[in-house]
Enzyme design. Sequence first.
Site, PDB file in Angstrom:
ATOM      1  N   SER A 115       9.613   0.160   2.934  1.00  0.00           N
ATOM      2  CA  SER A 115      10.312  -0.813   2.088  1.00  0.00           C
ATOM      3  C   SER A 115      10.462  -0.323   0.657  1.00  0.00           C
ATOM      4  CB  SER A 115       9.538  -2.133   2.029  1.00  0.00           C
ATOM      5  OG  SER A 115       9.735  -2.853   3.187  1.00  0.00           O
ATOM      6  N   HIS A 120      15.502  -1.421   2.882  1.00  0.00           N
ATOM      7  CA  HIS A 120      15.584  -0.295   3.812  1.00  0.00           C
ATOM      8  C   HIS A 120      17.021   0.230   3.827  1.00  0.00           C
ATOM      9  CE1 HIS A 120      11.609  -0.412   5.940  1.00  0.00           C
ATOM     10  NE2 HIS A 120      11.571  -1.518   5.259  1.00  0.00           N
ATOM     11  N   HIS A 127      10.246  -3.326  12.208  1.00  0.00           N
ATOM     12  CA  HIS A 127       8.890  -3.863  12.189  1.00  0.00           C
ATOM     13  C   HIS A 127       8.689  -4.747  13.414  1.00  0.00           C
ATOM     14  CE1 HIS A 127      10.186  -3.161   8.049  1.00  0.00           C
ATOM     15  NE2 HIS A 127       8.928  -2.890   7.775  1.00  0.00           N
ATOM     16  N   TYR A 180       7.513  -7.620  13.404  1.00  0.00           N
ATOM     17  CA  TYR A 180       7.846  -9.025  13.113  1.00  0.00           C
ATOM     18  C   TYR A 180       9.339  -9.319  13.221  1.00  0.00           C
ATOM     19  CZ  TYR A 180       8.943  -7.294   8.368  1.00  0.00           C
ATOM     20  OH  TYR A 180       9.451  -6.596   7.306  1.00  0.00           O
ATOM     21  N   GLU A 181      10.179  -8.267  13.319  1.00  0.00           N
ATOM     22  CA  GLU A 181      11.616  -8.529  13.408  1.00  0.00           C
ATOM     23  C   GLU A 181      12.026  -8.960  14.808  1.00  0.00           C
ATOM     24  OE1 GLU A 181      14.162  -5.534  11.218  1.00  0.00           O
ATOM     25  OE2 GLU A 181      12.168  -4.656  10.979  1.00  0.00           O
ATOM     26  N   ALA A 212       5.136   0.455   2.079  1.00  0.00           N
ATOM     27  CA  ALA A 212       4.689  -0.301   0.915  1.00  0.00           C
ATOM     28  C   ALA A 212       3.487  -1.117   1.367  1.00  0.00           C
ATOM     29  CB  ALA A 212       5.807  -1.220   0.433  1.00  0.00           C
ATOM     30  N   MET A 241       2.469  -4.283   6.913  1.00  0.00           N
ATOM     31  CA  MET A 241       3.059  -4.837   8.141  1.00  0.00           C
ATOM     32  C   MET A 241       3.752  -3.784   8.997  1.00  0.00           C
ATOM     33  SD  MET A 241       4.811  -8.188   6.445  1.00  0.00           S
ATOM     34  CE  MET A 241       4.023  -9.110   5.121  1.00  0.00           C
ATOM     35  N   SER A 242       3.382  -2.528   8.821  1.00  0.00           N
ATOM     36  CA  SER A 242       4.114  -1.480   9.563  1.00  0.00           C
ATOM     37  C   SER A 242       3.189  -0.321   9.912  1.00  0.00           C
ATOM     38  CB  SER A 242       5.274  -0.967   8.699  1.00  0.00           C
ATOM     39  OG  SER A 242       4.776  -0.240   7.591  1.00  0.00           O
ATOM     40  N   ASN A 262       1.443  -4.067  -4.786  1.00  0.00           N
ATOM     41  CA  ASN A 262       0.836  -5.306  -5.314  1.00  0.00           C
ATOM     42  C   ASN A 262      -0.637  -5.334  -4.963  1.00  0.00           C
ATOM     43  OD1 ASN A 262       2.218  -5.789  -2.525  1.00  0.00           O
ATOM     44  ND2 ASN A 262       0.547  -7.276  -2.589  1.00  0.00           N
ATOM     45  N   HIS A 315       8.305 -10.330  -1.468  1.00  0.00           N
ATOM     46  CA  HIS A 315       9.025  -9.126  -1.047  1.00  0.00           C
ATOM     47  C   HIS A 315       9.781  -8.534  -2.247  1.00  0.00           C
ATOM     48  CE1 HIS A 315      10.764  -6.298   1.698  1.00  0.00           C
ATOM     49  NE2 HIS A 315      12.002  -6.734   1.516  1.00  0.00           N
TER      50      HIS A 315
HETATM   51  N1  HPA Z   1       0.620  -7.465   2.536  1.00  0.00           N
HETATM   52  C1  HPA Z   1       1.307  -7.017   3.598  1.00  0.00           C
HETATM   53  N2  HPA Z   1       2.316  -6.167   3.508  1.00  0.00           N
HETATM   54  C2  HPA Z   1       2.660  -5.739   2.301  1.00  0.00           C
HETATM   55  C3  HPA Z   1       2.002  -6.152   1.140  1.00  0.00           C
HETATM   56  C4  HPA Z   1       0.914  -7.059   1.266  1.00  0.00           C
HETATM   57  O1  HPA Z   1       0.260  -7.486   0.291  1.00  0.00           O
HETATM   58  N3  HPA Z   1       2.603  -5.528   0.103  1.00  0.00           N
HETATM   59  C5  HPA Z   1       3.594  -4.759   0.604  1.00  0.00           C
HETATM   60  N4  HPA Z   1       3.640  -4.876   1.944  1.00  0.00           N
END
Ligand code: HPA
Length: 267
Positions: A29, A59, A81, A83-84, A111, A206-207, A230, A242
């Site tokens: 991402s 993406h 992903h 989740y998609e 990310a 998440m990946s 983050n 996001h």
């Molecule tokens: N959690 C899950 N996925 C992420 C995060 C997060 O804090 N930051 C970027 N992708």
Amino acid sequence: MSRKSKELAKLIRERAGEAPVRLGLVLGSGLGHLAEAGNGTAIAYEELDGFPHAGVSGHNPKLVIAELEGVRLAIFGGRAHYYESGRADAMRLPLEVLRELGADSVLLTNAAGSLRADFPPGRLMLLEDHINFAGINPLIGEASDRRFVPMTQAYDPEIRKALRAAAHEEGMVLREGVYAWFSGPSFETPAEIRAIRELGADAVGMSTVPEVILARFLGLRVGAISVITNMAAGMSDEPISHEQTKAMAPIGAEKLEKILRRYLRGL
Ligand code: HPA
């Protein structure tokens, strides 16, 4: 390898030339613009039957076959992903195609949220291992005994060493850590973050984990780097979003590109 992956590899070779690809690069991402690096042949995922639609913003859903620092790469500008679609094996075909094109290794980027005060946003983390907290596996349903893939040293020690050395040569320290996979798409709760920190995770995302499992299944060596975008849920006053991921990723991406280029020069 599937018949479909052979057909797609043939199509890609017709478009991009016959020379074998040395390694794959999957962009996470906010990192999709790295697909513009190099002077390659770009093929939209849409043109590659069975490739994921990779509809997440940030993406860049195209495959680029490019020469970077003298190394022929297959750059995947976007990933699918779990989740998609609810399918953990959504990246299986692209990885099969990568193998078919001749690659022996893949570098995965993502990310991620940090669980450690000493990994602030904008930093990179080299994955040394992972925790599959989503509890899902892309090899469920695979029939052969090959499904029992060892996951010890899944993150190739030699690739890790070379990436650390590349970072060092660029004047950066590339710290290692453990990545925990949550399915998403909702972010984690602060309680979940506290729990996985106790369990030994350093970053969360998440990946990547399903791709690591698939890559090892296919015999690809793996390296992976997180761009910390983050602090994880409950660790800072800043709300998680996001948008924040997309805004912070390019800062890490600059460092990532330097390390990658240096790594490629050393191959
Ligand atoms: N959690 C899950 N996925 C992420 C995060 C997060 O804090 N930051 C970027 N992708």
